[in-house]
Design a protein around this motif. Structure first.
Motif, mmCIF file in Angstrom:
data_model
loop_
_atom_site.group_PDB
_atom_site.id
_atom_site.type_symbol
_atom_site.label_atom_id
_atom_site.label_comp_id
_atom_site.label_asym_id
_atom_site.label_seq_id
_atom_site.Cartn_x
_atom_site.Cartn_y
_atom_site.Cartn_z
ATOM 1 N N PRO A 156 37.265 49.082 20.618
ATOM 2 C CA PRO A 156 36.593 48.258 21.892
ATOM 3 C C PRO A 156 35.264 48.703 22.093
ATOM 4 O O PRO A 156 34.584 49.569 21.588
ATOM 5 N N THR A 157 34.594 47.621 22.888
ATOM 6 C CA THR A 157 33.258 47.596 23.151
ATOM 7 C C THR A 157 32.875 49.115 24.056
ATOM 8 O O THR A 157 31.556 49.425 24.131
ATOM 9 N N ASP A 158 33.572 49.358 24.791
ATOM 10 C CA ASP A 158 33.439 50.641 25.599
ATOM 11 C C ASP A 158 33.264 51.707 24.765
ATOM 12 O O ASP A 158 32.655 52.689 25.378
ATOM 13 N N LEU A 222 30.594 41.178 40.015
ATOM 14 C CA LEU A 222 30.915 39.756 39.309
ATOM 15 C C LEU A 222 32.242 39.511 38.996
ATOM 16 O O LEU A 222 33.014 38.450 39.266
ATOM 17 N N PRO A 223 33.028 40.523 38.567
ATOM 18 C CA PRO A 223 34.454 40.368 38.347
ATOM 19 C C PRO A 223 35.288 39.994 39.465
ATOM 20 O O PRO A 223 36.317 39.544 39.517
ATOM 21 N N LEU A 224 34.701 40.464 40.749
ATOM 22 C CA LEU A 224 35.632 40.221 42.015
ATOM 23 C C LEU A 224 35.397 38.610 42.532
ATOM 24 O O LEU A 224 36.295 38.133 42.947
ATOM 25 N N PHE A 225 34.537 37.994 41.638
ATOM 26 C CA PHE A 225 34.311 36.608 42.005
ATOM 27 C C PHE A 225 34.989 35.606 40.954
ATOM 28 O O PHE A 225 34.905 34.464 40.902
ATOM 29 N N MET A 226 35.599 36.257 39.881
ATOM 30 C CA MET A 226 36.202 35.700 38.895
ATOM 31 C C MET A 226 37.520 35.118 39.094
ATOM 32 O O MET A 226 38.242 35.903 40.072
ATOM 33 N N PRO A 227 38.166 33.989 38.580
ATOM 34 C CA PRO A 227 39.669 33.756 38.896
ATOM 35 C C PRO A 227 40.513 34.747 38.453
ATOM 36 O O PRO A 227 40.368 35.696 37.783
ATOM 37 N N HIS A 228 41.552 34.709 39.084
ATOM 38 C CA HIS A 228 42.708 35.888 38.908
ATOM 39 C C HIS A 228 43.156 35.511 37.536
ATOM 40 O O HIS A 228 43.578 34.794 36.802
ATOM 41 N N ILE A 232 35.640 39.203 31.817
ATOM 42 C CA ILE A 232 34.466 39.147 30.845
ATOM 43 C C ILE A 232 34.225 40.465 30.211
ATOM 44 O O ILE A 232 34.090 41.618 31.177
ATOM 45 N N ASP A 233 34.189 40.586 29.136
ATOM 46 C CA ASP A 233 33.890 42.087 28.773
ATOM 47 C C ASP A 233 32.507 42.560 29.068
ATOM 48 O O ASP A 233 31.495 41.871 29.546
ATOM 49 N N VAL A 234 32.449 43.827 29.404
ATOM 50 C CA VAL A 234 31.422 44.563 30.224
ATOM 51 C C VAL A 234 30.215 44.556 29.199
ATOM 52 O O VAL A 234 29.146 44.388 29.971
ATOM 53 N N LEU A 235 30.318 44.483 27.961
ATOM 54 C CA LEU A 235 29.235 44.336 27.280
ATOM 55 C C LEU A 235 28.629 43.044 27.324
ATOM 56 O O LEU A 235 27.105 43.017 27.690
ATOM 57 N N ILE A 236 29.364 42.040 27.497
ATOM 58 C CA ILE A 236 28.600 40.600 27.674
ATOM 59 C C ILE A 236 27.897 40.558 29.067
ATOM 60 O O ILE A 236 26.752 40.077 29.232
ATOM 61 N N ARG A 237 28.641 41.308 29.985
ATOM 62 C CA ARG A 237 28.066 41.275 31.459
ATOM 63 C C ARG A 237 26.698 42.078 31.401
ATOM 64 O O ARG A 237 25.738 41.606 32.145
#
Length: 371
Positions: A156-158, A222-228, A232-237
């Motif tokens: 995983p990216t994390d 940003l994840p709070l504004f995404m549809p349910h 999006i992967d944290v690395l991309i963000r």
């Protein structure tokens, strides 16, 4: 009478100044020992440097412990360095939390990325095959790092971290931010009010907050504004946040170069019948970017060092991996100074290489201007 005067009054060749005027002795006399006060300051500085170097050598070499011997390091505390912490924790510092048995993958991936970046810095490789090389490199890089295919264990990216993560964040962010900054700089000088306003708001908004705020917003808000159900992967963000932040600063650097260009350049292009984009691509941007090479490279170097802030979103790059490696082991925790000197050397090597490349580009553009 005239012949007598001409024979009596002949020009005398000026005699050289007594003493040596060239060489190391003359330079020392002119710059370091030109007077009593200057001489005293020079001697005091030399004495301070000699004292500092002797004590640093005694601590770093003469009394240092180079093996991973914890007892010897504890006995040498306060007297000599413990470079054994590098031998003991070096792999964790450089690779972060990436699985130990898979360390060969980030090594190959990072080496390939640096190879393509180095080739991109050489004019001999500026051809139609270079974009293809970038696409192949990125595909191989993320295949090796992520895994999950071709028999590779998925990571995983994390769990990515250390130097490979630092290099990847810097390279991808610089690659994306540079063209974006050019478009934003051109947009700020546009005659269309809507485009100019949008670009101005973007630059002022991003430059008005620190990078750590941008990373926090990209990772947690940003994840709070995404549809349910959409994530999006944290690395991309993080890459998007660093790219947008760096592009705003670079845009102002590029805009400074555009404003320094004489207006007659664009007027001459207009008389030749060149379109707007032809003028920018062939006349304006090559000259404007050549003027701001030092400032652009300063932004790149700052971006490389600012990747250390991604620790706030639990991505442990080089600095974060160091804290992770030592804070989790109380036995080696007292030797943080040696570990920080180790990563300081790594940062210096990369930043010095970028600085030297900047000087080479400046010299090359100066030659082209003379020609």
């Amino acid at each position: 009478m005239s012949s007598t005067n001409s024979s009596q009054f002949q020009p005398i060749t000026a005699r050289p100044m007594p003493g040596r005027r060239t060489g190391i002795v003359a330079w020392l006399r002119a710059n370091l020992f030109s007077g009593p006060i200057n001489s005293l300051m020079t001697l005091a500085t030399v004495a301070l440097l000699a004292w500092s170097i002797s004590h640093a050598f005694d601590w770093a070499v003469a009394r240092a412990v180079f093996g991973a011997h914890l007892e010897a390091c504890n006995n040498a505390r306060g007297l000599g360095a413990c470079w054994g912490v590098i031998a003991e924790k070096g792999r964790l510092i450089v690779m972060g939390r990436y699985p130990d048995t898979e360390h060969w993958r980030p090594v190959i991936a990072t080496a390939l990325m640096l190879l393509v970046v180095g080739a991109s810095c050489m004019p001999r490789f500026w051809n139609r095959w270079l974009p293809l090389a970038w696409l192949v490199m990125l595909a191989v890089y993320f295949t090796l790092m992520k895994g999950g295919m071709l028999g590779l264990t998925e990571v995983p990216t994390d769990q990515w971290g250390g130097l490979p993560l630092t290099v990847m964040l810097t390279v991808i962010s610089m690659t994306l931010a540079f063209p974006l900054s050019i478009f934003v700089a051109l947009g700020r000088r546009s005659t269309m009010p809507a485009i100019r306003t949008i670009c101005t708001l973007y630059v002022e908004l991003i430059r008005g907050v620190p990078l750590i705020t941008v990373l926090f917003m990209a990772s947690f808000m940003l994840p709070l504004f995404m549809p349910h159900g959409v994530t999006i992967d944290v690395l991309i963000r993080v890459i998007v946040g660093i790219t947008l932040f760096s592009a705003a600063y670079m845009a102002e650097v590029v805009r400074g170069g555009l404003q320094a260009l004489p207006k007659g350049q664009t007027e001459a292009a207009a008389t030749l019948g060149l379109t707007y984009w032809q003028t920018q691509r062939k006349i304006v941007l090559p000259q404007a970017l050549a003027m701001v090479v030092p400032s652009l490279m300063n932004t790149f170097i700052g971006m490389f060092k600012d990747t250390s802030l991604v620790t706030i979103v639990s991505l442990y790059e080089l600095t974060g991996a160091l804290s992770l490696a030592l804070n989790s082991d109380a036995d080696w925790r007292p030797f943080k100074i040696e570990a920080y000197l180790f990563i300081t050397l790594i940062y210096f090597v990369f930043c010095f290489a970028m600085s030297r490349y900047s000087l080479w580009v400046e010299a090359r553009t100066a030659v082209s201007k003379v020609r």
